[in-house]
Design an enzyme around this catalytic site. Structure first.
Site, PDB file in Angstrom:
ATOM      1  N   ARG A 462       1.121  -0.983  -0.024  1.00  0.00           N
ATOM      2  CA  ARG A 462      -0.057   0.076   0.423  1.00  0.00           C
ATOM      3  C   ARG A 462       0.903   0.956  -0.220  1.00  0.00           C
ATOM      4  O   ARG A 462       0.878   2.198  -0.203  1.00  0.00           O
ATOM      5  CB  ARG A 462      -0.881  -0.419   1.044  1.00  0.00           C
ATOM      6  CG  ARG A 462      -2.569  -1.642   1.369  1.00  0.00           C
ATOM      7  CD  ARG A 462      -3.284  -0.648   2.401  1.00  0.00           C
ATOM      8  NE  ARG A 462      -4.095  -2.038   2.034  1.00  0.00           N
ATOM      9  CZ  ARG A 462      -4.872  -1.721   1.283  1.00  0.00           C
ATOM     10  NH1 ARG A 462      -5.667  -0.706   0.966  1.00  0.00           N
ATOM     11  NH2 ARG A 462      -6.096  -2.938   1.690  1.00  0.00           N
ATOM     12  N   GLU A 491      -0.852  -8.751   4.362  1.00  0.00           N
ATOM     13  CA  GLU A 491      -2.182  -8.717   4.245  1.00  0.00           C
ATOM     14  C   GLU A 491      -3.052  -9.505   4.384  1.00  0.00           C
ATOM     15  O   GLU A 491      -2.631 -10.099   3.258  1.00  0.00           O
ATOM     16  CB  GLU A 491      -2.867  -7.614   4.230  1.00  0.00           C
ATOM     17  CG  GLU A 491      -2.864  -6.014   4.517  1.00  0.00           C
ATOM     18  CD  GLU A 491      -3.723  -4.711   3.706  1.00  0.00           C
ATOM     19  OE1 GLU A 491      -5.105  -5.474   2.693  1.00  0.00           O
ATOM     20  OE2 GLU A 491      -3.167  -4.165   3.211  1.00  0.00           O
ATOM     21  N   GLU A 502     -10.518  -3.172  -5.112  1.00  0.00           N
ATOM     22  CA  GLU A 502     -10.157  -1.809  -3.944  1.00  0.00           C
ATOM     23  C   GLU A 502      -8.715  -1.212  -4.327  1.00  0.00           C
ATOM     24  O   GLU A 502      -8.292  -0.437  -4.471  1.00  0.00           O
ATOM     25  CB  GLU A 502      -9.802  -2.212  -2.833  1.00  0.00           C
ATOM     26  CG  GLU A 502      -8.931  -1.488  -1.338  1.00  0.00           C
ATOM     27  CD  GLU A 502      -8.790  -1.984  -0.662  1.00  0.00           C
ATOM     28  OE1 GLU A 502      -8.491  -1.388   0.907  1.00  0.00           O
ATOM     29  OE2 GLU A 502      -9.103  -3.284  -0.181  1.00  0.00           O
ATOM     30  N   ASP A 559     -13.403   5.047 -11.561  1.00  0.00           N
ATOM     31  CA  ASP A 559     -14.256   6.591 -12.128  1.00  0.00           C
ATOM     32  C   ASP A 559     -13.416   7.314 -12.151  1.00  0.00           C
ATOM     33  O   ASP A 559     -12.541   7.729 -11.908  1.00  0.00           O
ATOM     34  CB  ASP A 559     -14.267   6.518  -9.928  1.00  0.00           C
ATOM     35  CG  ASP A 559     -15.162   7.991  -9.414  1.00  0.00           C
ATOM     36  OD1 ASP A 559     -15.739   8.455 -10.385  1.00  0.00           O
ATOM     37  OD2 ASP A 559     -14.339   8.257  -8.751  1.00  0.00           O
ATOM     38  N   HIS A 781     -18.938  -0.851   2.096  1.00  0.00           N
ATOM     39  CA  HIS A 781     -18.106  -1.481   1.599  1.00  0.00           C
ATOM     40  C   HIS A 781     -17.264  -1.785  -0.108  1.00  0.00           C
ATOM     41  O   HIS A 781     -18.352  -2.074  -0.646  1.00  0.00           O
ATOM     42  CB  HIS A 781     -17.461  -2.961   2.097  1.00  0.00           C
ATOM     43  CG  HIS A 781     -17.920  -3.172   3.285  1.00  0.00           C
ATOM     44  ND1 HIS A 781     -16.626  -2.879   4.696  1.00  0.00           N
ATOM     45  CD2 HIS A 781     -18.743  -3.875   4.693  1.00  0.00           C
ATOM     46  CE1 HIS A 781     -17.266  -2.632   6.018  1.00  0.00           C
ATOM     47  NE2 HIS A 781     -18.244  -2.667   5.670  1.00  0.00           N
ATOM     48  N   CYS A 783     -15.822  -2.298  -2.008  1.00  0.00           N
ATOM     49  CA  CYS A 783     -15.144  -3.681  -2.908  1.00  0.00           C
ATOM     50  C   CYS A 783     -16.592  -4.453  -3.098  1.00  0.00           C
ATOM     51  O   CYS A 783     -16.339  -5.248  -4.044  1.00  0.00           O
ATOM     52  CB  CYS A 783     -14.029  -4.282  -2.035  1.00  0.00           C
ATOM     53  SG  CYS A 783     -12.635  -2.523  -2.017  1.00  0.00           S
TER      54      CYS A 783
END
Length: 815
Positions: A462, A491, A502, A559, A781, A783
């Site tokens: 990330r 993760e 995501e 987007d 959420h 995702c």
């Protein structure tokens, strides 16, 4: 991986004029060819249809009228004579099948006419799309329909036009006759007008031509009195059945007239008028309608050129009616509500190709006007969503240079939903093929297969999202067409689609952030455009292109806000050229394109074009532009020695065009070329040839048209029932929202305010019960397109908390 350009731009069937002078008849050797089994089948089919019509005519016509009408028809050869004489195109061209059909309608007695002297009707046959010019403006086209002028060799010589009968009836005269007929019940005058007017092409011109003494041989003016045509057609369906029947009989006579050479402009005018006949909405007229379409589709490209330009002058209402009529004809032929109404499909295979080719003429006319007469989506035929699309696609790929008809030759008729299915299945086949090859390679080296080799596995941190993503996609170029799976380092989590979404969301937000410098956000147009700053490495632009390609292949809606011009450039060309020195991403751009990105600058240039004073003295500009790059002002010449060439009233159009081209093509060429190659490294497919730029945008970003009622019908619930009070409050509130708040809700819950191609149902939207306090705001959420909603006590509280949540959701829950 990239596809090379198709081997031939002329893989569609050649036009009637190709290989022969336009309008010229074929050799007698060709005309003597025996009819095929397919033609024989068409004979049987049309004879059968003629018998049905004959039964109807028996009830309405007396023997004297039958003989009178019969005398107007040309002598009809028997089937055996036709077989001996041949039915192929040429100087001796026969259309005995249609003639037999007409014969039975008019109850001609057996033996009437000289069977040994068949009438010469030059009506080229249409079988499976053969012998027609390419009409689609987008796909594998040898020559576009000329928009302004045709090459001299395509211009058919203008034959002398016969003198027209003198007809003096005006619109008012006709309307007076209609009123008198309605009042008295005596329709004789109206019947005579209709039966005379539609009896032949000459009579149609005599009635509806503005001036019978003027040839009207230009594309600018068809010479048709459109108002009179509209009044006559509007009244037609309100007349008695015998009047309507007389019109159809007259049309039959017109279609059977002898052709001794190229079609005149009067013939083309008649076709243009007949296409607008509202009677062809009735399935009982489809046999006649099919033959009208067949003749129009068989015209030379030069004649099509005139019809295209004349059609664009038809009013929007009439234009839409003709298009809808053609689409209905195709739909009912594919899926007839009453199959017994039509001959078997195998016996009239030319019906659908003929209608589609005529529809292509109207699509070409629609494309000539800005804004278009009707939306490009009005040409979609949703019936095609239910046919075997992949068979159509494979036929188009495998038989592109043959005469085999495929709807993919005319992609304007295929809906975006159907095109998405084609692209997804094509991508799945490519994914499976590449994954299978990886597995075979592994086994051939006697290595243990690993299921991970079947996927494009992306592992990122990330904290280094962009650099890690860039490295991963660069190292795994060969795997880009495999199914995408994303893992965030450190993760725990299995990617079932949520992590992939995501990853896209976070990466797009970071790359398009103004501080990142790759793209410039224009507030006036609310869209991004490529930064013109020069750099040493454009790999990050390639990454953005690859992301867009991966989003299309993995059905992810992004987007992002690019102007329509971007997608036009992305399809220039739609197939990556094999010569890497060929320029890509360069397309014709106009001031309208600049308005969509930089409206203020475009407005200033528009003012320059309309300025009435002395441009050179008042503006004191040259063919040189300036741009700021990292605080340094740099100058660029729009043409050689541009800094020494003043902008004047005479050359200002050239200046504006060069300026627009510089901003949208030249100044960002390297950035966009990297973006182009990135997109096509994933999406390289012949399926891209089917797409319009607007459709690529919808595939990448979704549709902006929201239908919250459709979302309500497809929503799933967890912890709630759709009859629960909280859910009922929720939908009462949401359906009452303004469009802006509805978009905010969608963005809050899914990460995008646009709808996937398949509509709201494809969102898989879910509302879950949150057991938190009702003092809390809703949680989303993105995702999983999931909204967690506490059980609020009343509608007012729910509305208040929901508006606060969706209006302050930027970065909500992502840190």
């Amino acid at each position: 991986m990239s596809l090379q350009s198709p081997p031939a731009a002329a893989e569609l069937p050649p036009g009637p004029g190709e290989g022969h002078p336009p309008g010229a008849e074929l050799s007698s050797q060709d005309s003597a060819a025996a009819p095929s089994a397919e033609e024989a089948g068409e004979e049987e089919e049309e004879e059968g249809e003629g018998e049905k019509e004959m039964e109807k005519e028996k009830e309405k016509e007396n023997e004297k009228e039958k003989e009178k009408e019969g005398e107007k028809l040309p002598p009809i050869p028997s089937a055996s004579t036709a077989a001996a004489g041949g039915l192929e195109e040429g100087a001796k061209n026969q259309f005995s099948t249609f003639s037999n059909f007409i014969t039975t309608i008019n109850q001609k007695k057996e033996g009437i006419g000289n069977r040994n002297s068949p009438t010469q009707l030059v009506i080229p046959n249409i079988r499976n799309g053969r012998d027609h010019p390419p009409l689609c403006l987008d796909v594998r086209q040898k020559q576009r329909l000329s928009m302004d002028a045709l090459p001299q060799e395509l211009k058919a010589p203008i034959p002398p036009e016969p003198s027209l009968p003198i007809r003096t009836k005006t619109v008012k005269d006709f309307q007076d006759d209609m009123e008198k007929s309605k009042a008295s019940g005596d329709w004789k005058a109206v019947h005579n007008f209709y039966s005379t007017t539609f009896d032949s092409f000459l009579e149609i011109n005599a009635a509806f031509k503005k001036d019978t003494n003027s040839p009207f041989n230009t594309i600018e003016d068809s010479g048709i009195d459109a108002k009179f045509v509209n009044v006559v057609y509007d009244a037609l369906l309100n007349t008695p059945q015998d009047v309507q029947k007389s019109v159809l009989k007259g049309i039959i006579n017109g279609l059977l007239q002898e052709w001794t050479g190229p079609r005149t402009k009067d013939d083309l005018r008649a076709y243009c008028i007949l296409l607008q006949n509202p009677q062809f909405s009735n399935t009982s007229t489809y046999v006649i309608y099919a033959h009208l379409l067949r003749q129009i589709a068989a015209l030379t490209e030069a004649d099509h050129h005139f019809l295209v330009h004349w059609s664009k002058k038809i009013s929007q209402k009439r234009f839409k009616q003709v298009v809808d009529r053609l689409l209905q004809f195709i739909s009912l032929r594919l899926f007839p509500a009453k199959p017994e109404e039509f001959p078997p499909m195998v016996k009239c295979t030319w019906w659908i190709p003929s209608a589609t080719k005529v529809l292509a003429l109207f699509n070409a006319a629609n494309s000539l006007i800005s804004p278009p007469i009707i939306s490009y989506t009005d040409f979609y035929n949703s019936t095609l969503d239910h046919i075997d699309l992949m068979e159509e696609y494979h036929n188009w790929q495998c038989y592109g240079n043959s005469h085999r008809f495929s709807f993919c030759q005319y992609p304007f008729i295929i809906s975006i939903a159907a095109k998405k299915v084609i692209i997804q299945r094509d991508s799945e086949q490519q994914m499976i093929s590449i994954a299978r090859q990886s597995l075979v390679d592994k086994v051939s080296r006697r290595q243990k297969p690993d299921m991970n080799m079947l996927f494009l596995n992306v592992k990122v941190r990330r904290t280094h999202l962009v650099s890690d993503s860039l490295d991963e996609l660069a190292r795994k170029k060969a795997d880009l067409k495999k199914k995408l799976k994303v893992t965030f380092v450190g993760e725990a989590g299995l990617d079932m689609g949520g992590l992939t979404k995501e990853w896209f969301l976070l990466l797009i937000r970071q790359i398009f952030h103004p501080d990142y410098g790759m793209f410039t956000y224009h507030k006036d147009s609310q869209c991004h455009w490529f930064s013109s700053f020069k750099c040493d490495n454009y790999s990050e632009f390639r990454l953005v292109g690859a992301l867009m390609g991966l989003a299309v292949y993995n059905s992810i809606t992004l987007d992002i806000r690019f102007p329509p011009c971007c997608y036009k450039k992305l399809l220039s060309p739609p197939i990556v050229p094999c010569d890497h020195n060929t320029l890509v991403g360069i397309c014709g751009v106009t001031l309208d394109d600049l308005f969509q990105i930089m409206p203020e600058l475009a407005h200033g240039l528009s003012e320059l074009l309309s300025y009435e004073g002395n441009v050179e003295e008042d503006f004191y500009s040259t063919f040189q532009v300036f741009q700021e790059e990292f605080g340094v002002i740099k100058s660029y010449n729009l043409k050689p020695n541009g800094d020494k060439i003043p902008v004047t009233n005479r050359n200002r159009k050239e200046y504006v065009q060069l300026y627009v081209d510089f901003l949208l093509n030249r100044s960002i060429y390297k950035q966009f070329a990297a973006f182009y190659y990135g997109f096509h490294s994933v999406c390289a497919s012949y399926a891209l040839l089917l797409l319009r730029p607007e459709e690529v945008e919808i595939l990448v970003c979704g549709s902006p048209e929201l239908d919250m009622s459709a979302l309500q019908r497809s929503t799933q619930y967890e912890g709630y029932q759709k009859t629960d009070l909280t859910i009922r409050y929720f939908w009462d509130v949401v359906l009452g929202f303004s469009l802006d708040l509805q978009k905010k809700l969608l963005h809050f819950a899914t990460g995008s305010d646009r709808v996937p191609v398949g509509g709201m149902a494809d969102l898989n939207f879910k509302i879950s019960r949150s057991e938190t306090s009702t003092n809390w705001l809703p949680v989303a959420h993105t995702c999983f397109n999931q909204l967690c909603l506490p059980p609020y006590k009343n509608k007012k509280e729910l509305r208040q908390k929901l508006i606060i949540g969706i209006s302050n959701a930027e970065g909500f829950g992502l840190e």
